[in-house]
Design an enzyme around this catalytic site. Sequence first.
Site, PDB file in Angstrom:
ATOM      1  N   HIS A 164       0.870  -1.178   0.000  1.00 51.48           N
ATOM      2  CA  HIS A 164       0.000   0.000   0.000  1.00 51.48           C
ATOM      3  C   HIS A 164       0.912   1.234   0.000  1.00 51.48           C
ATOM      4  O   HIS A 164       2.032   1.177   0.529  1.00 51.48           O
ATOM      5  CB  HIS A 164      -0.826  -0.060   1.288  1.00 51.48           C
ATOM      6  CG  HIS A 164      -1.919   0.955   1.404  1.00 51.48           C
ATOM      7  ND1 HIS A 164      -1.705   2.235   1.848  1.00 51.48           N
ATOM      8  CD2 HIS A 164      -3.246   0.858   1.156  1.00 51.48           C
ATOM      9  CE1 HIS A 164      -2.859   2.890   1.877  1.00 51.48           C
ATOM     10  NE2 HIS A 164      -3.814   2.078   1.458  1.00 51.48           N
ATOM     11  N   ASP A 194       2.872  -4.824   8.138  1.00 56.83           N
ATOM     12  CA  ASP A 194       1.679  -3.987   7.989  1.00 56.83           C
ATOM     13  C   ASP A 194       0.467  -4.896   8.162  1.00 56.83           C
ATOM     14  O   ASP A 194       0.138  -5.685   7.275  1.00 56.83           O
ATOM     15  CB  ASP A 194       1.718  -3.326   6.604  1.00 56.83           C
ATOM     16  CG  ASP A 194       0.415  -2.596   6.260  1.00 56.83           C
ATOM     17  OD1 ASP A 194      -0.581  -2.753   7.003  1.00 56.83           O
ATOM     18  OD2 ASP A 194       0.401  -1.884   5.242  1.00 56.83           O
ATOM     19  N   GLN A 215      -4.620  -5.260   6.908  1.00 58.27           N
ATOM     20  CA  GLN A 215      -5.592  -6.171   6.291  1.00 58.27           C
ATOM     21  C   GLN A 215      -5.567  -7.573   6.901  1.00 58.27           C
ATOM     22  O   GLN A 215      -6.314  -8.444   6.449  1.00 58.27           O
ATOM     23  CB  GLN A 215      -5.338  -6.273   4.769  1.00 58.27           C
ATOM     24  CG  GLN A 215      -5.525  -4.970   4.029  1.00 58.27           C
ATOM     25  CD  GLN A 215      -6.958  -4.436   4.064  1.00 58.27           C
ATOM     26  OE1 GLN A 215      -7.902  -5.132   4.429  1.00 58.27           O
ATOM     27  NE2 GLN A 215      -7.118  -3.175   3.693  1.00 58.27           N
ATOM     28  N   LYS A 251     -10.504  -0.591  10.633  1.00 59.78           N
ATOM     29  CA  LYS A 251     -10.629  -1.765   9.760  1.00 59.78           C
ATOM     30  C   LYS A 251     -11.006  -3.006  10.556  1.00 59.78           C
ATOM     31  O   LYS A 251     -11.327  -4.053   9.997  1.00 59.78           O
ATOM     32  CB  LYS A 251      -9.320  -2.017   9.010  1.00 59.78           C
ATOM     33  CG  LYS A 251      -9.001  -0.897   8.024  1.00 59.78           C
ATOM     34  CD  LYS A 251      -7.944  -1.317   7.059  1.00 59.78           C
ATOM     35  CE  LYS A 251      -7.303  -0.145   6.352  1.00 59.78           C
ATOM     36  NZ  LYS A 251      -8.057   0.322   5.182  1.00 59.78           N
ATOM     37  N   CYS A 291      -4.728   2.544  -3.662  1.00 62.54           N
ATOM     38  CA  CYS A 291      -3.482   3.028  -3.039  1.00 62.54           C
ATOM     39  C   CYS A 291      -2.348   2.043  -3.229  1.00 62.54           C
ATOM     40  O   CYS A 291      -1.543   1.814  -2.310  1.00 62.54           O
ATOM     41  CB  CYS A 291      -3.676   3.312  -1.546  1.00 62.54           C
ATOM     42  SG  CYS A 291      -4.829   4.611  -1.221  1.00 62.54           S
TER      43      CYS A 291
HETATM   44  N1  PMP Z   1      -1.838  -0.823   4.616  1.00 62.96           N
HETATM   45  C1  PMP Z   1      -2.762  -1.548   3.984  1.00 62.96           C
HETATM   46  C2  PMP Z   1      -2.405  -2.910   3.463  1.00 62.96           C
HETATM   47  C3  PMP Z   1      -4.049  -1.023   3.820  1.00 62.96           C
HETATM   48  O1  PMP Z   1      -4.972  -1.741   3.179  1.00 62.96           O
HETATM   49  C4  PMP Z   1      -4.351   0.264   4.324  1.00 62.96           C
HETATM   50  C5  PMP Z   1      -5.723   0.873   4.175  1.00 62.96           C
HETATM   51  N2  PMP Z   1      -6.320   0.716   2.942  1.00 62.96           N
HETATM   52  C6  PMP Z   1      -3.340   0.964   4.976  1.00 62.96           C
HETATM   53  C7  PMP Z   1      -2.108   0.387   5.108  1.00 62.96           C
HETATM   54  C8  PMP Z   1      -3.569   2.321   5.537  1.00 62.96           C
HETATM   55  O2  PMP Z   1      -4.471   2.300   6.593  1.00 62.96           O
HETATM   56  P1  PMP Z   1      -5.003   3.652   7.222  1.00 62.96           P
HETATM   57  O3  PMP Z   1      -5.513   4.487   6.093  1.00 62.96           O
HETATM   58  O4  PMP Z   1      -6.080   3.208   8.145  1.00 62.96           O
HETATM   59  O5  PMP Z   1      -3.870   4.300   7.940  1.00 62.96           O
END
Ligand code: PMP
Length: 409
Positions: free
Chosen positions: A126, A203, A206, A229, A367
């Site tokens: 991401h 990270d 997910q 999430k 993203c």
């Molecule tokens: N890492 C991953 C794999 C994600 O899917 C996301 C959110 N789509 C993020 C980081 C970022 O999370 P946040 O916007 O809640 O900080």
Amino acid sequence: MQMSYDIEAIRADFPILSRKIYDRYPLVYLDNAATTQKPRQVVEAMVNEYYNANANVHRGVHFLSQRATDLHEESREAVRRFLGARSASEIVFTRGTTESINLIASCFGDESMEDGDEVILSEMEHHSNIVPWQLLQRRKDIRLRPIPIDERGELRMDVFETMFTPKTKLVSVTHVSNVLGTLNPVAEIIRIAHSHGVPVLVDGAQSSPHLPVNVREMDCDFFALSGHKVYGPTGIGVLYGKEEWLDRLPPYMGGGEMIKSVSFERTTFSDLPYKFEAGTPDYIASTGLAAALRYVSSIGMEAIRQYEQSLTQYAVECLSEIKGLRIFGKPREREAVLSFQVGGIHHLDMGTLLDRLGIAVRTGHHCAEPLMRRLGVEGTCRASFALYNTREEVDRLADAIRRVQEMFA
Ligand code: PMP
């Protein structure tokens, strides 16, 4: 062992799931990888604190401040338990995964990296695990080295093993891809990295909503997650770090709460985890997050995993029957995420028309632009599942995709 839960009772905990979209269609919410819906238990815990125990934490001698402080620290303990961490001082509250990774890029970058050093990432990261490292590049001449993925959408572990050099200082990888759903072999990644003396950041944005996580068993050095999430509120997340690492790192932001004493000449910093928590924390959100973690733990992460695995498998089967539909990636272990494209129909058109039928999916690059480039597309449609989704909803998704296809025929 087959585990299950009462899906209707669960759905009743989430008021939004019974609303209608465009006054007509019952909502089918399949955008859970972006954010999950909230059960009453989470919202009520937060309302209750605002109504009965609201005061700034940590600094007050009065009753309410002590009550709010107790709630905040109980929440930290709830996170510690959820992640299987050794000590609550290894749990830092942040605004979310993004802030957690930025904290490490900044503090680890300052403390442990020099010009010429390298960070190993992956092609499926991401943006929040790419851009913070690029910001660090403005201060230090570091290199980002992505692990390639194969045709299944899995990490090339054979390549990963060869990527270490004396300059490798950190491996920072996603546990589960937010596009392909791939569950990465993080324990193996950590074992290999540690054999080279290199720490690992996982990270967990997910993974934390979908499977049991135990940071001690995994042996990661850092783990990041987002409260929203995992059925909690927005604005709160977690950075787990092994105590020996967090102790070594400098503070991230300066301000109240993170100091022991301040003078114009010299300031000393608080102990862990407060060293990393400048300013008034979102103590209402931490209460909501703890309620969310209690909620999922009462169902059981293993039961949630089994339920979602079966649902996702069903979705793969249903969508695979649709002519011209391509599912991106074929990982051997897939969490509750499916990215797809239908013939020549633009993902934005597909998403917009599905919405008109009451179905919420996400469209675009998610993203993860480098991954889109690797897949040779500009974007995809993504359906992502949660513990409250049903097979009927998957059927409605498949029917709706067919209807959209007919419109374009
Ligand atoms: N890492 C991953 C794999 C994600 O899917 C996301 C959110 N789509 C993020 C980081 C970022 O999370 P946040 O916007 O809640 O900080």
